[in-house]
Design a protein around this motif. Structure first.
Motif, PDB file in Angstrom:
ATOM      1  N   ASP A 201       0.899  -1.158   0.000  1.00 34.34           N
ATOM      2  CA  ASP A 201       0.000   0.000   0.000  1.00 34.34           C
ATOM      3  C   ASP A 201       0.938   1.208   0.000  1.00 34.34           C
ATOM      4  OD1 ASP A 201      -1.845   1.966   0.398  1.00 34.34           O
ATOM      5  OD2 ASP A 201      -2.694   1.135   2.233  1.00 34.34           O
ATOM      6  N   TRP A 208       0.733  -5.912   1.855  1.00 36.68           N
ATOM      7  CA  TRP A 208      -0.447  -6.663   1.447  1.00 36.68           C
ATOM      8  C   TRP A 208      -0.024  -8.035   0.927  1.00 36.68           C
ATOM      9  CZ3 TRP A 208      -4.581  -3.290  -1.509  1.00 36.68           C
ATOM     10  CH2 TRP A 208      -4.983  -2.233  -0.679  1.00 36.68           C
ATOM     11  N   ASN A 262      -7.141  -6.092   4.604  1.00 40.89           N
ATOM     12  CA  ASN A 262      -7.229  -4.871   3.800  1.00 40.89           C
ATOM     13  C   ASN A 262      -8.573  -4.789   3.063  1.00 40.89           C
ATOM     14  OD1 ASN A 262      -7.066  -6.520   1.508  1.00 40.89           O
ATOM     15  ND2 ASN A 262      -4.903  -6.120   1.179  1.00 40.89           N
TER      16      ASN A 262
END
Length: 296
Positions: A201, A208, A262
């Protein structure tokens, strides 16, 4: 009657390609006219096309990130959308130029160099065709070998999206196989989950992974549970530590680590109000792997 049936079948075969949407991705950046040139070629085919950008900020030559951004984005577009992905360090070589049709009715126009790795796995391959450049190439560009994004991919995508050609007219049918980048699929082994760090990110430096919430929940987790996290780059350990599973960043003190899901519902790691990537020198790509286990 037979002629009407043939016309109907032809319409059905190409109908997925007629929503007139083309989405562009590249590593070109926006500092020069390369992206505009591709769009100009597309508009020259059909000025009623709807042109959009996925991103043009893929790091130069980073095929893995191109693969990930397609995986991140393609599922949210309607059937019939045509994607152009040009991250092509092998431009002008013997790598194939192809159009992949997913089982969900999307089309990706790209060099077959690994870019299709993740989207083929998640969306499935309906068919792959090699672009016939004798037909599907911008007129007058035959002497150019270094801008296939403009001369072949944008042109072919526009013809397909506009219905000027059907998918069958792209070129010869290939086996349902593509060049694949190696990576660690998300798997459970002895109550440990292994996976790949797919992407950062980038704005915040969060990590991630490709570990889905469904797989994660097989560890019988609840908010507040602690997890042991180990991260490698090509089998060299880069990070090891414990962190809680939380739903918000503010659940831990500033600068402390946390594990969260996420926006794609995949396991991710962060430091509250700091960059996990910068602090721990952890990055992303097919060589970056992770292992998580529940702390008893």
């Amino acid at each position: 009657m037979k002629k009407l049936l043939v016309l109907f079948l032809l319409y059905c075969n190409c109908s997925f390609a007629q929503n007139k949407i083309v989405v562009f991705q590249s590593d070109f950046g926006l500092k020069d006219g390369a992206v505009s040139a591709m769009k100009g070629v597309a508009m020259g085919v059909d000025s009623s096309l709807k042109l959009f950008d996925l991103t043009h900020e893929i790091p130069a030559y980073n095929i893995w990130e191109a693969a990930y951004r397609l995986e991140q984005t393609v599922p949210y577009w309607p059937a019939g959308t045509v994607f152009v992905s040009v991250v092509d360090p092998g431009v002008g070589t013997n790598r194939k130029s192809v159009v992949l049709k997913t089982k969900t009715g999307k089309f990706i126009v790209t060099p077959d160099n690994g870019t299709l790795t993740l989207i083929a796995a998640s969306q499935g391959i309906e068919a792959v065709r090699e672009i016939d450049e004798a037909v599907n190439r911008r007129k007058g560009s035959e002497k150019s070998y270094t801008f296939h994004g403009r001369d072949v991919y944008a042109y072919t995508a526009a013809r397909l999206a506009s219905g000027t050609i059907s998918f069958e007219q792209v070129g010869k049918l290939l086996p349902n196989e593509i060049v694949k980048l190696p990576y660690q699929a998300a798997v459970m082994e002895n109550k440990k989950i292994k996976g790949t760090i797919e992407i950062l990110d980038v704005q915040y430096g969060n990590i991630w992974t490709n570990i889905t919430d469904d797989l994660f929940k097989q560890l019988e987790v609840k908010v507040g549970d602690n997890f042991h996290v180990v991260i490698w780059q090509d089998k060299i350990k880069k990070y090891e530590g414990n962190m809680p599973y939380t739903e918000t960043f503010g659940a831990v003190a500033k600068g402390k680590p946390l594990l969260y899901l996420n926006s794609l519902l995949q396991v991710s790691f962060a430091l509250n109000q700091a960059s996990f990537s910068a602090v721990h020198k952890v990055y992303s790509g097919s060589g970056w792997t992770v292992e998580i286990s529940k702390v008893k």
